[in-house]
Design a protein around this motif. Sequence first.
Motif, short mmCIF file in Angstrom:
data_model
loop_
_atom_site.label_atom_id
_atom_site.label_comp_id
_atom_site.label_asym_id
_atom_site.label_seq_id
_atom_site.Cartn_x
_atom_site.Cartn_y
_atom_site.Cartn_z
N ILE A 370 7.89 31.12 5.37
CA ILE A 370 6.49 31.57 5.43
C ILE A 370 6.36 32.86 6.23
O ILE A 370 5.40 33.62 6.04
CB ILE A 370 5.58 30.47 6.03
N VAL A 371 7.34 33.14 7.11
CA VAL A 371 7.30 34.38 7.87
C VAL A 371 7.39 35.58 6.93
O VAL A 371 6.81 36.63 7.18
CB VAL A 371 8.43 34.42 8.91
N ALA A 372 8.13 35.43 5.82
CA ALA A 372 8.27 36.54 4.87
C ALA A 372 6.91 36.95 4.30
O ALA A 372 6.62 38.15 4.19
CB ALA A 372 9.21 36.14 3.74
N ALA A 373 6.08 35.98 3.95
CA ALA A 373 4.75 36.31 3.42
C ALA A 373 3.92 37.04 4.47
O ALA A 373 3.21 38.00 4.17
CB ALA A 373 4.04 35.02 2.99
N LYS A 374 4.02 36.58 5.71
CA LYS A 374 3.28 37.24 6.80
C LYS A 374 3.73 38.69 6.95
O LYS A 374 2.90 39.61 7.09
CB LYS A 374 3.51 36.50 8.12
N GLN A 375 5.04 38.93 6.91
CA GLN A 375 5.54 40.27 7.16
C GLN A 375 5.22 41.24 6.03
O GLN A 375 5.11 42.44 6.27
CB GLN A 375 7.04 40.20 7.45
N MET A 376 5.06 40.74 4.80
CA MET A 376 4.62 41.63 3.73
C MET A 376 3.17 42.06 3.95
O MET A 376 2.82 43.23 3.78
CB MET A 376 4.76 40.93 2.37
N CYS A 377 2.33 41.13 4.33
CA CYS A 377 0.94 41.48 4.65
C CYS A 377 0.87 42.44 5.83
O CYS A 377 0.10 43.40 5.83
CB CYS A 377 0.13 40.22 4.95
N ASP A 378 1.70 42.18 6.83
CA ASP A 378 1.74 43.06 8.00
C ASP A 378 2.17 44.48 7.61
O ASP A 378 1.69 45.46 8.18
CB ASP A 378 2.71 42.51 9.05
N GLY A 379 3.08 44.59 6.64
CA GLY A 379 3.52 45.90 6.19
C GLY A 379 2.39 46.72 5.62
O GLY A 379 2.26 47.92 5.91
N TRP A 425 4.50 30.37 14.00
CA TRP A 425 4.73 31.16 12.78
C TRP A 425 3.72 30.84 11.69
O TRP A 425 3.19 31.73 11.03
CB TRP A 425 6.14 30.87 12.25
N VAL A 426 3.44 29.57 11.49
CA VAL A 426 2.53 29.16 10.42
C VAL A 426 1.13 29.69 10.67
O VAL A 426 0.49 30.25 9.77
CB VAL A 426 2.52 27.62 10.28
N ILE A 427 0.63 29.55 11.88
CA ILE A 427 -0.73 30.01 12.18
C ILE A 427 -0.81 31.53 12.08
O ILE A 427 -1.78 32.08 11.53
CB ILE A 427 -1.17 29.51 13.57
N GLY A 428 0.21 32.24 12.58
CA GLY A 428 0.23 33.69 12.46
C GLY A 428 0.22 34.14 11.01
O GLY A 428 -0.45 35.11 10.64
N ALA A 429 0.94 33.43 10.15
CA ALA A 429 0.99 33.78 8.73
C ALA A 429 -0.36 33.58 8.06
O ALA A 429 -0.81 34.42 7.27
CB ALA A 429 2.05 32.93 8.02
N VAL A 430 -1.04 32.49 8.40
CA VAL A 430 -2.37 32.22 7.81
C VAL A 430 -3.34 33.34 8.17
O VAL A 430 -4.08 33.84 7.32
CB VAL A 430 -2.90 30.86 8.28
N ILE A 431 -3.32 33.78 9.42
CA ILE A 431 -4.24 34.84 9.86
C ILE A 431 -3.91 36.16 9.18
O ILE A 431 -4.80 36.87 8.70
CB ILE A 431 -4.18 34.98 11.39
N SER A 432 -2.62 36.50 9.10
CA SER A 432 -2.22 37.76 8.48
C SER A 432 -2.59 37.81 7.00
O SER A 432 -3.11 38.82 6.51
CB SER A 432 -0.70 37.94 8.64
N ILE A 433 -2.34 36.73 6.28
CA ILE A 433 -2.69 36.68 4.86
C ILE A 433 -4.20 36.80 4.67
O ILE A 433 -4.68 37.46 3.75
CB ILE A 433 -2.15 35.38 4.23
N THR A 434 -4.96 36.18 5.56
CA THR A 434 -6.42 36.26 5.49
C THR A 434 -6.89 37.70 5.67
O THR A 434 -7.75 38.18 4.93
CB THR A 434 -7.06 35.36 6.56
#
Length: 450
Positions: A370-379, A425-434
């Motif tokens: 799930i960190v991968a999805a977060k890091q794409m949004c962060d990019g 990691w999970v909570i950070g990913a949810v926020i980033s995707i949002t």
Amino acid sequence: MMTRDLTVGRPERVMVRLALPTLVSVVFQQFYSMADNIVAGQFISDAALDAVSISYPITMIYTSVALGINIGVNVVVSQLFGAKRLEKMKTAVSTSLIATAVLALLLTGLGLLLSHPLLMALNTPESLMEPTLAYLQIYTGGLLFIFLYNTATGIFTALGDTITPLVFLIISSLSNVGLNILFVTTFGMGVDGLAWATLLCQAVAAVASFAVLLRRLRAITDLPAQRFSSHLLLSISKMAIPGICQKSFISVGNLLIQSVVNSFAATVPGIIGGFSSATKLLYIIVLLNGSVGSSLASFAAQNIGGGHMERLKSGMRSGFWLCMVFTIPSVLFFFLWPQTAMGIFVPAESVDIIAAGASYLRTASLFVIIVAAKQMCDGILQGAGSARQFMTTTLSDLILRVALAYILPHWMGYLGIWWAWPIGWVIGAVISITFYRRGKWKEVHLLESI
């Protein structure tokens, strides 16, 4: 002239070609980082591995500052290059290099003064204090080279060139391993030898990168440029400071977690070396994903600067699937065969270190996906210059992770430290995707302020 215009060509192909060299670069960066642990564990002793492990979260604070500068420089130089404002771009490059050198020297002095107090605050066992302090102070003496290399790498990437810094990194990392073994086995320098090998190799990489970068800039354009601009420094700082804070907060959080880990050293044998070694294995994948995210940030920045917003979605999609190619097999290996993975760092006789590291790998590895999805949004957020949202996603992950690392062990023992990571990691990913899906980053107009 190895620069690349990321605003033309099929987005999927452009993105993959940009990211592949950075992926290889991260492998060697982690190889560089892991070399001290491996040589310490395999050629010196478990105690030497613990000494290097305790130093790691402190050295990562320095590296985090350097990487934060890399982000700020990358975004500003990318957008100026994409907009073909080459004179301003050259000024931004020279400004960033001067500011980086000054900051590195200031942190070197501060780091040398605070090394011992920091190790005391980390609950460092007295038996490990002397070798740990020596390693940390030698490492701190080389901060100028670490900072200049990372800044130069950010500039190369902003110009679409990920090959040049990769070449320097491969040579430097392989040399580091060779010098590590030479200094330890032939000269008997112990932990000190590991630190000196790292410093020497980083120095060579930094000087070579700096020289090639100056030649590259002269090849791009002969337009005159200011040597230093306070206005551009402010623009770079606006991008860099959130990145510095974000990455430094992560490192400070890891420092706090390391303190909790060290507090279990008397009751859980092998936990210091096991935790550090397993973390480095997991961070191979996290940083590989992050390198794709950084490439996506450069791709997004150039295309936003050039007014090609329609290319971002394709670039992001190809980045995510590229991450999955190596993320899924790796995390399955760490989950199914963690003892084998830990054998990289220590011999089979180091059963306590292997057991502690394997326990952590089994708990956290699957959540890396799930960190991968977060890091794409962060990019995308980084490339657009939406630093505030990017920092918010990371801080929420970090604060929760640190808090849980202190709270959960009251009920779960040391296993509570392991579970703090995937929850954060999970909570950070949810926020980033949002943040990405809401699209507020599209309203950031960085070029208008430069």
